[in-house]
Design a protein around this motif. Structure first.
Motif, PDB file in Angstrom:
ATOM      1  N   LEU A 148      13.057   4.413 -11.817  1.00  0.00           N
ATOM      2  CA  LEU A 148      13.037   2.997 -11.454  1.00  0.00           C
ATOM      3  C   LEU A 148      13.177   2.095 -12.675  1.00  0.00           C
ATOM      4  N   SER A 149      13.764   0.929 -12.458  1.00  0.00           N
ATOM      5  CA  SER A 149      13.990  -0.013 -13.555  1.00  0.00           C
ATOM      6  C   SER A 149      12.689  -0.698 -13.964  1.00  0.00           C
ATOM      7  N   ASP A 150      12.689  -1.224 -15.188  1.00  0.00           N
ATOM      8  CA  ASP A 150      11.512  -1.969 -15.663  1.00  0.00           C
ATOM      9  C   ASP A 150      11.239  -3.173 -14.761  1.00  0.00           C
ATOM     10  N   ALA A 151      12.319  -3.799 -14.268  1.00  0.00           N
ATOM     11  CA  ALA A 151      12.152  -4.969 -13.397  1.00  0.00           C
ATOM     12  C   ALA A 151      11.399  -4.587 -12.122  1.00  0.00           C
ATOM     13  N   ARG A 152      11.746  -3.442 -11.562  1.00  0.00           N
ATOM     14  CA  ARG A 152      11.073  -2.979 -10.325  1.00  0.00           C
ATOM     15  C   ARG A 152       9.604  -2.677 -10.619  1.00  0.00           C
ATOM     16  N   LEU A 153       9.333  -2.075 -11.759  1.00  0.00           N
ATOM     17  CA  LEU A 153       7.951  -1.769 -12.122  1.00  0.00           C
ATOM     18  C   LEU A 153       7.152  -3.054 -12.359  1.00  0.00           C
ATOM     19  N   ASP A 154       7.793  -4.027 -12.980  1.00  0.00           N
ATOM     20  CA  ASP A 154       7.113  -5.306 -13.212  1.00  0.00           C
ATOM     21  C   ASP A 154       6.802  -6.022 -11.901  1.00  0.00           C
ATOM     22  N   GLU A 155       7.691  -5.864 -10.913  1.00  0.00           N
ATOM     23  CA  GLU A 155       7.431  -6.426  -9.585  1.00  0.00           C
ATOM     24  C   GLU A 155       6.183  -5.792  -8.978  1.00  0.00           C
ATOM     25  N   ALA A 156       6.086  -4.472  -9.125  1.00  0.00           N
ATOM     26  CA  ALA A 156       4.922  -3.766  -8.596  1.00  0.00           C
ATOM     27  C   ALA A 156       3.645  -4.240  -9.288  1.00  0.00           C
ATOM     28  N   LYS A 157       3.724  -4.423 -10.609  1.00  0.00           N
ATOM     29  CA  LYS A 157       2.558  -4.895 -11.355  1.00  0.00           C
ATOM     30  C   LYS A 157       2.148  -6.286 -10.884  1.00  0.00           C
ATOM     31  N   ALA A 158       3.133  -7.159 -10.668  1.00  0.00           N
ATOM     32  CA  ALA A 158       2.841  -8.522 -10.219  1.00  0.00           C
ATOM     33  C   ALA A 158       2.150  -8.506  -8.859  1.00  0.00           C
ATOM     34  N   LEU A 159       2.598  -7.605  -7.970  1.00  0.00           N
ATOM     35  CA  LEU A 159       1.986  -7.510  -6.645  1.00  0.00           C
ATOM     36  C   LEU A 159       0.556  -6.991  -6.744  1.00  0.00           C
ATOM     37  N   VAL A 160       0.333  -6.005  -7.606  1.00  0.00           N
ATOM     38  CA  VAL A 160      -1.019  -5.472  -7.809  1.00  0.00           C
ATOM     39  C   VAL A 160      -1.946  -6.563  -8.338  1.00  0.00           C
ATOM     40  N   GLU A 161      -1.472  -7.324  -9.328  1.00  0.00           N
ATOM     41  CA  GLU A 161      -2.300  -8.381  -9.912  1.00  0.00           C
ATOM     42  C   GLU A 161      -2.556  -9.507  -8.920  1.00  0.00           C
ATOM     43  N   SER A 162      -1.560  -9.790  -8.062  1.00  0.00           N
ATOM     44  CA  SER A 162      -1.758 -10.813  -7.015  1.00  0.00           C
ATOM     45  C   SER A 162      -2.837 -10.365  -6.038  1.00  0.00           C
ATOM     46  N   CYS A 163      -2.784  -9.083  -5.689  1.00  0.00           N
ATOM     47  CA  CYS A 163      -3.778  -8.541  -4.757  1.00  0.00           C
ATOM     48  C   CYS A 163      -5.172  -8.596  -5.369  1.00  0.00           C
ATOM     49  N   ARG A 164      -5.260  -8.278  -6.663  1.00  0.00           N
ATOM     50  CA  ARG A 164      -6.558  -8.351  -7.347  1.00  0.00           C
ATOM     51  C   ARG A 164      -7.112  -9.771  -7.344  1.00  0.00           C
ATOM     52  N   ALA A 165      -6.192 -10.735  -7.421  1.00  0.00           N
ATOM     53  CA  ALA A 165      -6.605 -12.148  -7.442  1.00  0.00           C
ATOM     54  C   ALA A 165      -6.868 -12.686  -6.038  1.00  0.00           C
ATOM     55  N   GLY A 166      -6.618 -11.844  -5.015  1.00  0.00           N
ATOM     56  CA  GLY A 166      -6.875 -12.262  -3.637  1.00  0.00           C
ATOM     57  C   GLY A 166      -5.790 -13.108  -3.029  1.00  0.00           C
ATOM     58  N   SER A 167      -4.577 -13.079  -3.612  1.00  0.00           N
ATOM     59  CA  SER A 167      -3.475 -13.880  -3.065  1.00  0.00           C
ATOM     60  C   SER A 167      -2.259 -12.991  -2.774  1.00  0.00           C
ATOM     61  N   VAL A 168      -2.379 -12.190  -1.731  1.00  0.00           N
ATOM     62  CA  VAL A 168      -1.288 -11.299  -1.340  1.00  0.00           C
ATOM     63  C   VAL A 168      -0.166 -12.119  -0.694  1.00  0.00           C
ATOM     64  N   PRO A 169       1.100 -11.933  -1.159  1.00  0.00           N
ATOM     65  CA  PRO A 169       2.217 -12.687  -0.570  1.00  0.00           C
ATOM     66  C   PRO A 169       2.313 -12.473   0.941  1.00  0.00           C
ATOM     67  N   PRO A 170       2.617 -13.512   1.711  1.00  0.00           N
ATOM     68  CA  PRO A 170       2.753 -13.370   3.170  1.00  0.00           C
ATOM     69  C   PRO A 170       3.791 -12.314   3.528  1.00  0.00           C
ATOM     70  N   GLY A 171       3.509 -11.550   4.581  1.00  0.00           N
ATOM     71  CA  GLY A 171       4.454 -10.533   5.037  1.00  0.00           C
ATOM     72  C   GLY A 171       4.306  -9.191   4.346  1.00  0.00           C
ATOM     73  N   THR A 172       3.414  -9.106   3.332  1.00  0.00           N
ATOM     74  CA  THR A 172       3.204  -7.844   2.616  1.00  0.00           C
ATOM     75  C   THR A 172       2.400  -6.882   3.490  1.00  0.00           C
ATOM     76  N   THR A 173       2.843  -5.639   3.564  1.00  0.00           N
ATOM     77  CA  THR A 173       2.129  -4.639   4.363  1.00  0.00           C
ATOM     78  C   THR A 173       1.200  -3.818   3.468  1.00  0.00           C
ATOM     79  N   GLU A 174       0.256  -3.146   4.111  1.00  0.00           N
ATOM     80  CA  GLU A 174      -0.669  -2.295   3.356  1.00  0.00           C
ATOM     81  C   GLU A 174       0.090  -1.163   2.655  1.00  0.00           C
ATOM     82  N   GLU A 175       1.119  -0.633   3.317  1.00  0.00           N
ATOM     83  CA  GLU A 175       1.922   0.442   2.722  1.00  0.00           C
ATOM     84  C   GLU A 175       2.628  -0.046   1.452  1.00  0.00           C
ATOM     85  N   GLN A 176       3.112  -1.286   1.464  1.00  0.00           N
ATOM     86  CA  GLN A 176       3.751  -1.845   0.272  1.00  0.00           C
ATOM     87  C   GLN A 176       2.755  -1.994  -0.874  1.00  0.00           C
ATOM     88  N   LEU A 177       1.532  -2.337  -0.540  1.00  0.00           N
ATOM     89  CA  LEU A 177       0.493  -2.441  -1.565  1.00  0.00           C
ATOM     90  C   LEU A 177       0.175  -1.069  -2.161  1.00  0.00           C
TER      91      LEU A 177
END
Length: 320
Positions: free
Chosen positions: A36-65
């Motif tokens: 996987l590309s660095d960009a894809r990995l950075d997207e995953a990191k951003a989603l993890v950090e958003s979840c930690r902050a309690g602000s999961v993007p709308p439409g995100t599924t548990e499987e995606q997390l």
């Protein structure tokens, strides 16, 4: 359950059991994540950090997390959160290890070949060890150089010495020389690369992550477990595969395709490593624990004076 309250850092599997850890490491050592590309990995990191902050993007599924956390764990250091170099990641252990180990097992007969492939292997190991160190204990470029030179010298001395010693031994014994060299070098490479932890101690915390101090004994325990894991990771492929090849090479069809012996060994090592990388990483919990009573007297007394008997165990990241 509302995803805004989803605890993304909670283990999906019970980390106190071997099977739970095995499922976890099968998940994060998946070599497909190395593509996987660095960009894809950075997207995953951003989603993890958003979840930690309690602000999961709308439409995100548990499987995606869960998948984002898989990518995060496979590519980012647990202490610093920095993206690790590709070659040093555990998800690269199968493709990287199978190529190097396969050629070490194939080209074991001559001293120049032994020297070259042991050097390649120790260079690879040094990068893996540095990448997966406990990052709370920094190491200087000079110490990295000394560790690399010492481990490489140990591997070469063991391999060349045994190679010459086994000239009159049964052929199978000579095929096991690469494993002996790898095991000896691991006993040197890992402690040397992580010498700061041995000299200054490793950060230990209570079960809630509150820092309690630094312990040299905890560092020694963690590093010992990593050495055992690394040797276990290499053992089945480097011990069993020579026996298989020794028998296969007696058949005429194998004697006609000697040019394929190297690629065959590379592929067979890959089969072993697909299972052994997660299995070896699972031998001990990554979040290692140690009884307060077994710590250095000064640290033990400090913890007891502050917390009494409320803290019975300390925890630390042993690295991989």
């Amino acid at each position: 359950m509302a995803l805004s309250s989803f605890d993304i850092d909670a283990p999906r599997w019970d980390q106190s059991t071997f099977m739970g850890r095995l499922k976890h490491f099968f998940n994060i050592t998946d070599c497909r994540t190395a593509l996987l590309s660095d960009a894809r990995l950075d997207e995953a990191k951003a989603l993890v950090e958003s979840c930690r902050a309690g602000s999961v993007p709308p439409g995100t599924t548990e499987e995606q997390l869960h998948y984002a956390k898989k990518l995060y764990d496979s590519a980012f250091h647990p202490d610093t959160g920095d993206r690790m170099n590709l070659i040093g990641r555990m998800s690269f252990q199968v493709p990287g290890g199978m190529a190097i180990t396969g050629f070490m097992l194939q080209f074991y007969r001559t001293v120049p070949a032994v020297v070259f492939w042991q050097w390649v292997n120790q260079s690879f190991n040094a990068l893996v060890n540095y990448t997966n160190r406990n990052a709370a204990s920094p190491i200087t470029p000079k110490q990295i150089g000394v560790a690399y030179a010492t481990a490489t010298s140990t591997a070469l001395a063991t391999a060349v010495g045994l190679n010459l010693y086994t000239k009159k031994a049964p052929p199978l014994v000579a095929r096991w020389v690469p494993f002996a060299a790898v095991a000896a070098a691991n006993c040197v490479n890992i402690p040397m690369m992580r010498q700061q932890e041995i000299l200054n101690g490793i950060a230990v915390t209570d079960e809630n992550g509150n820092k309690l101090g630094h312990s040299k004994k905890a560092a020694a325990k963690g590093i010992t477990q990593v050495v055992v894991s690394r040797i276990t990771m290499a053992a089945p492929g480097m011990i069993i595969l020579p026996i298989i090849m020794q028998r296969l090479e007696k058949y005429k069809f194998m004697q006609r395709i000697t040019f394929l012996h190297g690629p065959i060994q590379v592929m067979l090592v890959g089969v072993f490593l697909i299972f052994m990388v997660p299995a070896a990483c699972s031998l001990f919990p990554q979040r290692c624990s140690m009884a307060v009573s077994k710590l250095e007297p000064e640290l033990r007394d400090s913890i007891v004076s502050q917390y009494g008997d409320k803290v019975q165990l300390v925890y630390f990241n042993k690295g991989l």
